[in-house]
Design an enzyme around this catalytic site. Structure first.
Site, PDB file in Angstrom:
ATOM      1  N   THR A 153       0.866  -1.183   0.000  1.00 38.00           N
ATOM      2  CA  THR A 153       0.000   0.000   0.000  1.00 38.00           C
ATOM      3  C   THR A 153       0.903   1.235   0.000  1.00 38.00           C
ATOM      4  O   THR A 153       2.033   1.167   0.497  1.00 38.00           O
ATOM      5  CB  THR A 153      -0.876  -0.023   1.283  1.00 38.00           C
ATOM      6  OG1 THR A 153      -1.812  -1.095   1.175  1.00 38.00           O
ATOM      7  CG2 THR A 153      -1.621   1.278   1.515  1.00 38.00           C
ATOM      8  N   ARG A 181     -14.412  -6.588  -0.450  1.00 36.97           N
ATOM      9  CA  ARG A 181     -13.830  -6.248   0.867  1.00 36.97           C
ATOM     10  C   ARG A 181     -13.440  -4.771   0.903  1.00 36.97           C
ATOM     11  O   ARG A 181     -12.904  -4.244  -0.065  1.00 36.97           O
ATOM     12  CB  ARG A 181     -12.585  -7.093   1.115  1.00 36.97           C
ATOM     13  CG  ARG A 181     -11.742  -6.609   2.286  1.00 36.97           C
ATOM     14  CD  ARG A 181     -10.411  -7.328   2.328  1.00 36.97           C
ATOM     15  NE  ARG A 181      -9.562  -6.877   3.410  1.00 36.97           N
ATOM     16  CZ  ARG A 181      -8.591  -5.982   3.289  1.00 36.97           C
ATOM     17  NH1 ARG A 181      -8.323  -5.430   2.114  1.00 36.97           N
ATOM     18  NH2 ARG A 181      -7.860  -5.638   4.332  1.00 36.97           N
ATOM     19  N   GLY A 205      -5.779  -4.351   6.942  1.00 35.68           N
ATOM     20  CA  GLY A 205      -6.831  -3.336   6.989  1.00 35.68           C
ATOM     21  C   GLY A 205      -7.849  -3.535   8.087  1.00 35.68           C
ATOM     22  O   GLY A 205      -8.266  -2.570   8.740  1.00 35.68           O
TER      23      GLY A 205
END
Ligand code: GLY
Length: 282
Positions: A153, A181, A205
């Site tokens: 990320t 998701r 997450g």
């Protein structure tokens, strides 16, 4: 004085010296180019510039090079937070665009500033963002071989000369997740800023969301806690659950803190401490 901190994800690069070097060099280049932007322009411009560059580099799991979900589709999420105007905007599971951070930025001017799925993609088309396939051979191979690999990320937090703080984060998710998701990235748990501080998270997450990590750190600083104390306390609370994530942060005085839970090996970060560039690869 301006300050900028960026990240390219989190995880372990132990035994992967070549990958670590590539990521280090890429992050340093992004930081240096973006810092020039920040010196001439705004924190918003800098965060969008950095995240766009990171999205365009297939090394990371954001934009080009995003991971595939369980059904073989790429769905990306990104968020941008304007700390001065308390304005959060984002896209959730958007498809077939090059730079999700730009979609998030476009949404900051809309009444409804967070869109998901087909409607997020449709919004991009109505705004003239062209079709783009972010899939790479590498990610396709990774998907076919059970989704191993580095998460990657990306995020940036900037403080400009007028004292404005912006935070931005962009992700392709965790790979092979249930389609649809929602990660922490396009929520205030993963991306948050105020006039006092800004945070961008990376890692698992669900765990970041359960800890409301970014919003918690920023709120603590707003309540008078020092940034390093706010980050340390938040990480300690997450360690109670053995969570796996990290974050980058800065405050209105230009202090930078990179935090990680005990279970996490590394956050892949770059910033300048006033004397020299500091990176994860030291
Ligand atoms: N932090 C990114 C994700 O879990 O999707």
């Amino acid at each position: 004085m301006e300050q900028l901190v960026i990240h390219g994800g989190a995880g372990s690069l132990e035994g992967k010296t070549t990958e670590a070097q590539i990521m280090h060099d890429s992050l340093c280049k992004v930081w240096e180019e973006t810092f020039e932007v920040l010196q001439k322009r705004t924190a918003e411009d800098a965060v969008r510039y950095a995240v766009r560059m990171l999205e365009d580099d297939p090394v990371y799991n954001a934009g080009t090079g995003s991971k595939l979900q369980a059904d073989g589709q790429i769905r990306m999420s990104a968020a941008l937070m304007d700390g001065t105007n308390n304005r959060f905007s984002g896209v959730i599971n958007v498809q077939n665009i090059q730079n999700p951070i730009e979609a998030a930025a476009l949404l900051s001017g809309e009444k409804h500033s967070i869109l998901s799925s087909a409607q997020a993609t449709e919004f991009c088309r109505t705004k003239g963002i062209p079709e783009y396939n972010p899939e790479t051979e590498f990610r396709l191979h990774e998907y076919k071989s059970n989704c191993a690999g580095i998460h990657g990320t990306v995020g940036a937090v900037a403080l400009d000369k007028d004292g404005h703080i912006f935070a931005g984060t962009s992700t392709g998710g965790i790979g092979c997740e249930i389609p649809g998701r929602v990660s922490d990235t396009p929520t205030v748990a993963g991306t948050y800023a105020s006039t006092k501080a800004g945070v961008s998270c990376t890692g698992i997450g669900e765990q970041i969301t359960q800890q409301a990590a970014a919003a918690k750190v920023v709120t603590r600083v707003g309540d008078g806690m020092l940034l390093n104390e706010a980050v340390t306390k938040t990480m300690q609370e997450s360690d109670d659950f053995n969570y796996l994530y990290g974050l980058i942060s800065l405050d209105s005085e230009g202090h930078v803190e990179v935090g990680k839970t005990a279970a996490l090996s590394d956050v892949f970060y770059v910033f300048h401490d006033g004397e020299k560039i500091r990176t994860f690869f030291e």
